[in-house]
Design a protein around this motif. Sequence first.
Motif, mmCIF file in Angstrom:
data_model
loop_
_atom_site.group_PDB
_atom_site.id
_atom_site.type_symbol
_atom_site.label_atom_id
_atom_site.label_comp_id
_atom_site.label_asym_id
_atom_site.label_seq_id
_atom_site.Cartn_x
_atom_site.Cartn_y
_atom_site.Cartn_z
ATOM 1 N N ILE A 240 -54.801 16.268 28.721
ATOM 2 C CA ILE A 240 -53.304 16.550 29.917
ATOM 3 C C ILE A 240 -52.395 16.235 28.541
ATOM 4 O O ILE A 240 -51.617 17.062 28.578
ATOM 5 N N THR A 241 -52.175 14.941 28.609
ATOM 6 C CA THR A 241 -50.583 14.949 27.771
ATOM 7 C C THR A 241 -51.292 14.700 26.218
ATOM 8 O O THR A 241 -50.239 15.151 25.651
ATOM 9 N N SER A 242 -52.490 14.719 25.650
ATOM 10 C CA SER A 242 -52.486 14.994 24.409
ATOM 11 C C SER A 242 -51.824 16.963 23.803
ATOM 12 O O SER A 242 -51.810 17.375 23.206
ATOM 13 N N LEU A 243 -52.167 17.376 25.168
ATOM 14 C CA LEU A 243 -51.500 19.143 24.992
ATOM 15 C C LEU A 243 -50.016 19.115 24.622
ATOM 16 O O LEU A 243 -49.175 19.556 24.177
ATOM 17 N N LEU A 244 -49.273 18.263 25.516
ATOM 18 C CA LEU A 244 -47.989 18.069 24.657
ATOM 19 C C LEU A 244 -47.195 16.168 23.898
ATOM 20 O O LEU A 244 -46.275 16.692 23.368
ATOM 21 N N ALA A 245 -48.197 15.874 23.465
ATOM 22 C CA ALA A 245 -47.879 14.552 22.958
ATOM 23 C C ALA A 245 -47.642 15.421 20.714
ATOM 24 O O ALA A 245 -47.486 14.194 20.495
ATOM 25 N N TRP A 246 -48.441 16.070 20.791
ATOM 26 C CA TRP A 246 -48.494 16.650 19.141
ATOM 27 C C TRP A 246 -47.128 17.258 18.992
ATOM 28 O O TRP A 246 -46.923 16.713 17.944
ATOM 29 N N LEU A 247 -46.131 16.866 20.248
ATOM 30 C CA LEU A 247 -44.523 17.037 19.752
ATOM 31 C C LEU A 247 -44.552 16.314 18.856
ATOM 32 O O LEU A 247 -42.837 16.349 18.039
ATOM 33 N N ILE B 25 -65.212 16.800 31.321
ATOM 34 C CA ILE B 25 -65.682 17.489 30.271
ATOM 35 C C ILE B 25 -64.805 18.643 30.155
ATOM 36 O O ILE B 25 -64.034 18.859 28.976
ATOM 37 N N VAL B 26 -63.578 19.401 31.207
ATOM 38 C CA VAL B 26 -62.549 19.267 31.313
ATOM 39 C C VAL B 26 -61.261 18.376 30.252
ATOM 40 O O VAL B 26 -60.958 18.626 29.238
ATOM 41 N N GLY B 27 -61.270 17.269 30.018
ATOM 42 C CA GLY B 27 -60.274 16.326 29.909
ATOM 43 C C GLY B 27 -60.427 16.449 28.239
ATOM 44 O O GLY B 27 -60.204 15.867 27.249
ATOM 45 N N LEU B 28 -62.046 15.998 28.146
ATOM 46 C CA LEU B 28 -62.241 15.995 26.389
ATOM 47 C C LEU B 28 -62.107 17.376 25.917
ATOM 48 O O LEU B 28 -61.992 17.207 24.697
ATOM 49 N N VAL B 29 -62.555 18.212 26.993
ATOM 50 C CA VAL B 29 -62.057 19.617 26.110
ATOM 51 C C VAL B 29 -60.527 19.816 25.894
ATOM 52 O O VAL B 29 -60.033 20.006 24.667
ATOM 53 N N LEU B 30 -59.779 19.530 26.563
ATOM 54 C CA LEU B 30 -58.051 19.471 26.526
ATOM 55 C C LEU B 30 -58.013 18.621 25.153
ATOM 56 O O LEU B 30 -56.708 19.190 24.426
ATOM 57 N N SER B 31 -58.547 16.642 25.142
ATOM 58 C CA SER B 31 -58.081 16.064 24.017
ATOM 59 C C SER B 31 -58.352 16.915 22.660
ATOM 60 O O SER B 31 -57.425 17.125 21.647
ATOM 61 N N ILE B 32 -59.956 17.662 22.791
ATOM 62 C CA ILE B 32 -59.932 18.338 21.571
ATOM 63 C C ILE B 32 -59.165 19.113 20.819
ATOM 64 O O ILE B 32 -58.753 19.333 19.795
ATOM 65 N N ILE B 33 -58.416 20.430 21.526
ATOM 66 C CA ILE B 33 -57.487 20.668 21.530
ATOM 67 C C ILE B 33 -55.878 20.750 20.811
ATOM 68 O O ILE B 33 -56.073 20.940 20.674
ATOM 69 N N GLY B 34 -56.036 19.490 22.001
ATOM 70 C CA GLY B 34 -54.964 18.856 21.079
ATOM 71 C C GLY B 34 -54.810 17.819 20.555
ATOM 72 O O GLY B 34 -53.721 18.548 19.411
ATOM 73 N N LEU C 226 -45.647 10.438 16.419
ATOM 74 C CA LEU C 226 -46.771 9.319 16.216
ATOM 75 C C LEU C 226 -47.945 8.819 17.507
ATOM 76 O O LEU C 226 -48.391 7.962 17.681
ATOM 77 N N LEU C 227 -47.196 10.255 18.793
ATOM 78 C CA LEU C 227 -48.164 10.031 19.285
ATOM 79 C C LEU C 227 -49.667 10.824 19.777
ATOM 80 O O LEU C 227 -50.539 10.894 20.684
ATOM 81 N N GLY C 228 -49.282 11.748 18.891
ATOM 82 C CA GLY C 228 -50.258 13.914 18.862
ATOM 83 C C GLY C 228 -51.787 12.759 18.914
ATOM 84 O O GLY C 228 -52.239 12.874 19.018
ATOM 85 N N VAL D 59 -57.854 8.821 21.837
ATOM 86 C CA VAL D 59 -58.381 7.911 22.924
ATOM 87 C C VAL D 59 -58.493 8.899 24.289
ATOM 88 O O VAL D 59 -60.084 8.542 25.337
ATOM 89 N N GLY D 60 -58.309 9.897 24.617
ATOM 90 C CA GLY D 60 -58.703 11.135 25.125
ATOM 91 C C GLY D 60 -60.565 11.684 25.053
ATOM 92 O O GLY D 60 -60.522 11.524 26.297
ATOM 93 N N ILE D 61 -60.426 11.732 23.709
ATOM 94 C CA ILE D 61 -62.019 11.997 23.657
ATOM 95 C C ILE D 61 -62.676 11.000 23.506
ATOM 96 O O ILE D 61 -64.203 11.439 24.487
ATOM 97 N N ILE D 62 -62.618 9.651 23.623
ATOM 98 C CA ILE D 62 -63.367 8.722 24.111
ATOM 99 C C ILE D 62 -63.694 8.635 25.415
ATOM 100 O O ILE D 62 -65.027 7.969 25.853
ATOM 101 N N MET D 63 -62.537 8.779 26.073
ATOM 102 C CA MET D 63 -62.461 8.769 27.407
ATOM 103 C C MET D 63 -63.169 9.687 28.019
ATOM 104 O O MET D 63 -63.818 9.028 29.095
ATOM 105 N N GLY D 64 -63.254 10.600 27.527
ATOM 106 C CA GLY D 64 -63.602 12.510 28.158
ATOM 107 C C GLY D 64 -65.138 12.206 27.653
ATOM 108 O O GLY D 64 -65.977 11.885 28.593
#
Length: 72
Positions: A16-23, A52-61, A26-28, A34-39
């Motif tokens: 969820i954070t990665s969807l906003l972190a791309w703004l 799986i939802v976290g993994l998909v959201l991280s990949i989208i981010g 340096l954070l995106g 890390v979201g992909i790894i943890m997912g």
Amino acid sequence: MNKQNNKAIAGLVLGITSLLAWLLPLLGYPVSIVGIIMGALGKKSEKKNIAIVGLVLSIIGYGVYLALNELM
């Protein structure tokens, strides 16, 4: 609650954070990675769907981060 469940929840939060972190360039990247790894690690838990939802959201981010960096 076992450690794998914690990884699944962390993957969701980071996704969820990665969807906003791309703004912030340096954070995106690190948040998405890390979201992909943890997912991926959380898929072995009882909360597999959350992981799986976290993994998909991280990949989208991560994809949004890469797409915007290509445009700049």
